[in-house]
Design a protein around this motif. Sequence first.
Motif, mmCIF file in Angstrom:
data_model
loop_
_atom_site.group_PDB
_atom_site.id
_atom_site.type_symbol
_atom_site.label_atom_id
_atom_site.label_comp_id
_atom_site.label_asym_id
_atom_site.label_seq_id
_atom_site.Cartn_x
_atom_site.Cartn_y
_atom_site.Cartn_z
ATOM 1 N N VAL A 1 0.864 -1.183 0.000
ATOM 2 C CA VAL A 1 0.000 0.000 0.000
ATOM 3 C C VAL A 1 0.898 1.230 0.000
ATOM 4 O O VAL A 1 1.851 1.304 0.776
ATOM 5 C CB VAL A 1 -0.915 0.029 1.254
ATOM 6 C CG1 VAL A 1 -1.811 1.265 1.248
ATOM 7 C CG2 VAL A 1 -1.740 -1.245 1.355
ATOM 8 N N THR B 1 1.059 5.765 -1.388
ATOM 9 C CA THR B 1 0.241 6.945 -1.699
ATOM 10 C C THR B 1 0.688 7.704 -2.934
ATOM 11 O O THR B 1 0.061 8.701 -3.291
ATOM 12 C CB THR B 1 0.233 7.924 -0.513
ATOM 13 O OG1 THR B 1 1.578 8.307 -0.229
ATOM 14 C CG2 THR B 1 -0.396 7.307 0.712
ATOM 15 N N ASP B 2 1.768 7.270 -3.578
ATOM 16 C CA ASP B 2 2.297 8.027 -4.699
ATOM 17 C C ASP B 2 3.072 7.094 -5.617
ATOM 18 O O ASP B 2 3.723 6.166 -5.152
ATOM 19 C CB ASP B 2 3.237 9.113 -4.169
ATOM 20 C CG ASP B 2 3.438 10.264 -5.119
ATOM 21 O OD1 ASP B 2 2.852 10.267 -6.206
ATOM 22 O OD2 ASP B 2 4.198 11.179 -4.748
ATOM 23 N N PHE B 3 2.995 7.317 -6.925
ATOM 24 C CA PHE B 3 3.798 6.548 -7.867
ATOM 25 C C PHE B 3 5.205 7.112 -7.900
ATOM 26 O O PHE B 3 5.402 8.310 -7.705
ATOM 27 C CB PHE B 3 3.202 6.629 -9.283
ATOM 28 C CG PHE B 3 2.007 5.752 -9.459
ATOM 29 C CD1 PHE B 3 2.130 4.380 -9.464
ATOM 30 C CD2 PHE B 3 0.754 6.312 -9.640
ATOM 31 C CE1 PHE B 3 1.024 3.569 -9.645
ATOM 32 C CE2 PHE B 3 -0.355 5.516 -9.813
ATOM 33 C CZ PHE B 3 -0.228 4.137 -9.812
ATOM 34 N N PHE C 1 3.724 -0.952 -10.050
ATOM 35 C CA PHE C 1 2.573 -0.419 -10.767
ATOM 36 C C PHE C 1 1.962 -1.467 -11.695
ATOM 37 O O PHE C 1 0.855 -1.309 -12.162
ATOM 38 C CB PHE C 1 2.943 0.841 -11.564
ATOM 39 C CG PHE C 1 3.979 0.605 -12.624
ATOM 40 C CD1 PHE C 1 3.613 0.314 -13.923
ATOM 41 C CD2 PHE C 1 5.326 0.661 -12.294
ATOM 42 C CE1 PHE C 1 4.577 0.087 -14.897
ATOM 43 C CE2 PHE C 1 6.288 0.444 -13.265
ATOM 44 C CZ PHE C 1 5.917 0.160 -14.559
ATOM 45 N N PHE D 1 -4.844 -4.585 -8.489
ATOM 46 C CA PHE D 1 -4.472 -3.197 -8.226
ATOM 47 C C PHE D 1 -5.744 -2.426 -7.897
ATOM 48 O O PHE D 1 -6.744 -2.517 -8.595
ATOM 49 C CB PHE D 1 -3.791 -2.574 -9.449
ATOM 50 C CG PHE D 1 -3.395 -1.142 -9.235
ATOM 51 C CD1 PHE D 1 -2.176 -0.836 -8.662
ATOM 52 C CD2 PHE D 1 -4.244 -0.107 -9.587
ATOM 53 C CE1 PHE D 1 -1.800 0.488 -8.462
ATOM 54 C CE2 PHE D 1 -3.880 1.218 -9.394
ATOM 55 C CZ PHE D 1 -2.659 1.508 -8.829
ATOM 56 N N GLU D 2 -5.686 -1.631 -6.820
ATOM 57 C CA GLU D 2 -6.851 -0.869 -6.373
ATOM 58 C C GLU D 2 -6.418 0.543 -6.004
ATOM 59 O O GLU D 2 -5.371 0.731 -5.399
ATOM 60 C CB GLU D 2 -7.452 -1.586 -5.154
ATOM 61 C CG GLU D 2 -8.572 -0.899 -4.471
ATOM 62 C CD GLU D 2 -9.048 -1.712 -3.278
ATOM 63 O OE1 GLU D 2 -9.879 -2.618 -3.474
ATOM 64 O OE2 GLU D 2 -8.561 -1.458 -2.159
ATOM 65 N N SER D 3 -7.205 1.516 -6.382
ATOM 66 C CA SER D 3 -6.965 2.908 -6.012
ATOM 67 C C SER D 3 -8.202 3.413 -5.293
ATOM 68 O O SER D 3 -9.293 3.447 -5.871
ATOM 69 C CB SER D 3 -6.699 3.739 -7.275
ATOM 70 O OG SER D 3 -6.570 5.097 -6.933
ATOM 71 N N ARG D 4 -8.004 3.786 -4.025
ATOM 72 C CA ARG D 4 -9.156 4.216 -3.227
ATOM 73 C C ARG D 4 -8.672 5.093 -2.078
ATOM 74 O O ARG D 4 -7.673 4.785 -1.439
ATOM 75 C CB ARG D 4 -9.876 2.991 -2.665
ATOM 76 C CG ARG D 4 -11.135 3.343 -1.896
ATOM 77 C CD ARG D 4 -11.826 2.165 -1.286
ATOM 78 N NE ARG D 4 -12.123 1.142 -2.285
ATOM 79 C CZ ARG D 4 -12.464 -0.090 -1.979
ATOM 80 N NH1 ARG D 4 -12.541 -0.471 -0.727
ATOM 81 N NH2 ARG D 4 -12.718 -0.967 -2.920
ATOM 82 N N LYS E 1 -5.014 6.229 -1.808
ATOM 83 C CA LYS E 1 -3.978 5.212 -1.658
ATOM 84 C C LYS E 1 -4.050 4.227 -2.808
ATOM 85 O O LYS E 1 -5.116 3.978 -3.369
ATOM 86 C CB LYS E 1 -4.145 4.447 -0.340
ATOM 87 C CG LYS E 1 -3.891 5.301 0.870
ATOM 88 C CD LYS E 1 -3.962 4.494 2.127
ATOM 89 C CE LYS E 1 -3.679 5.415 3.317
ATOM 90 N NZ LYS E 1 -3.644 4.692 4.564
ATOM 91 N N PHE E 2 -2.895 3.667 -3.149
ATOM 92 C CA PHE E 2 -2.795 2.610 -4.134
ATOM 93 C C PHE E 2 -2.489 1.327 -3.386
ATOM 94 O O PHE E 2 -1.636 1.311 -2.499
ATOM 95 C CB PHE E 2 -1.686 2.903 -5.143
ATOM 96 C CG PHE E 2 -1.865 4.225 -5.839
ATOM 97 C CD1 PHE E 2 -2.848 4.388 -6.808
ATOM 98 C CD2 PHE E 2 -1.065 5.299 -5.503
ATOM 99 C CE1 PHE E 2 -3.015 5.605 -7.439
ATOM 100 C CE2 PHE E 2 -1.221 6.518 -6.135
ATOM 101 C CZ PHE E 2 -2.202 6.682 -7.104
ATOM 102 N N ARG E 3 -3.194 0.267 -3.740
ATOM 103 C CA ARG E 3 -3.021 -1.008 -3.046
ATOM 104 C C ARG E 3 -2.925 -2.121 -4.080
ATOM 105 O O ARG E 3 -3.753 -2.205 -4.983
ATOM 106 C CB ARG E 3 -4.211 -1.249 -2.126
ATOM 107 C CG ARG E 3 -4.177 -2.561 -1.404
ATOM 108 C CD ARG E 3 -5.403 -2.696 -0.496
ATOM 109 N NE ARG E 3 -5.423 -3.989 0.135
ATOM 110 C CZ ARG E 3 -6.504 -4.757 0.229
ATOM 111 N NH1 ARG E 3 -7.666 -4.349 -0.248
ATOM 112 N NH2 ARG E 3 -6.429 -5.932 0.805
#
Length: 135
Positions: free
Chosen positions: A52, A54-56, A62, A70-73, A76-78
């Motif tokens: 998890v 918060t930024d690429f 990725f 892959f989840e973005s919510r 946050k990226f998870r």
Amino acid sequence: MIRSADGSVIASYTLQGTEEFAVRYIHSVQKTPVLEVFRVDFREGIELRETVYTDFGAGLPFLVEGSAVFESRGGKFRIYGIKKYFPDVVFRVGRFADYNLLLRGREFPFTQFEKPGKPLRFSGEKHPFLFALFY
């Protein structure tokens, strides 16, 4: 087990069944928090289950492989369902990365185990229950 560079045991924690532990740190390039969740599988090794962040940025995942999702919510990226196994996992105690072991609602700074710049080797090892009483 957590071992120092010379192989000596620094700490040992007894994990039950599918119990997870996590490592949280500040990414060296992005300067944002990253959380990696692991589980010990005594047949396969240490399983990376999810990440998890918060930024690429450089060094952050990725692309997903296999059954990972892959989840973005919520900012946050998870990536979860990773199912990637390692015989052991080595982290270098950060000078600025603020590495912490998260286990059973407790937080253990890596600097509690070793000096900044030194490696810590995490491994899953089966030992008699009494062994855990000495570490």
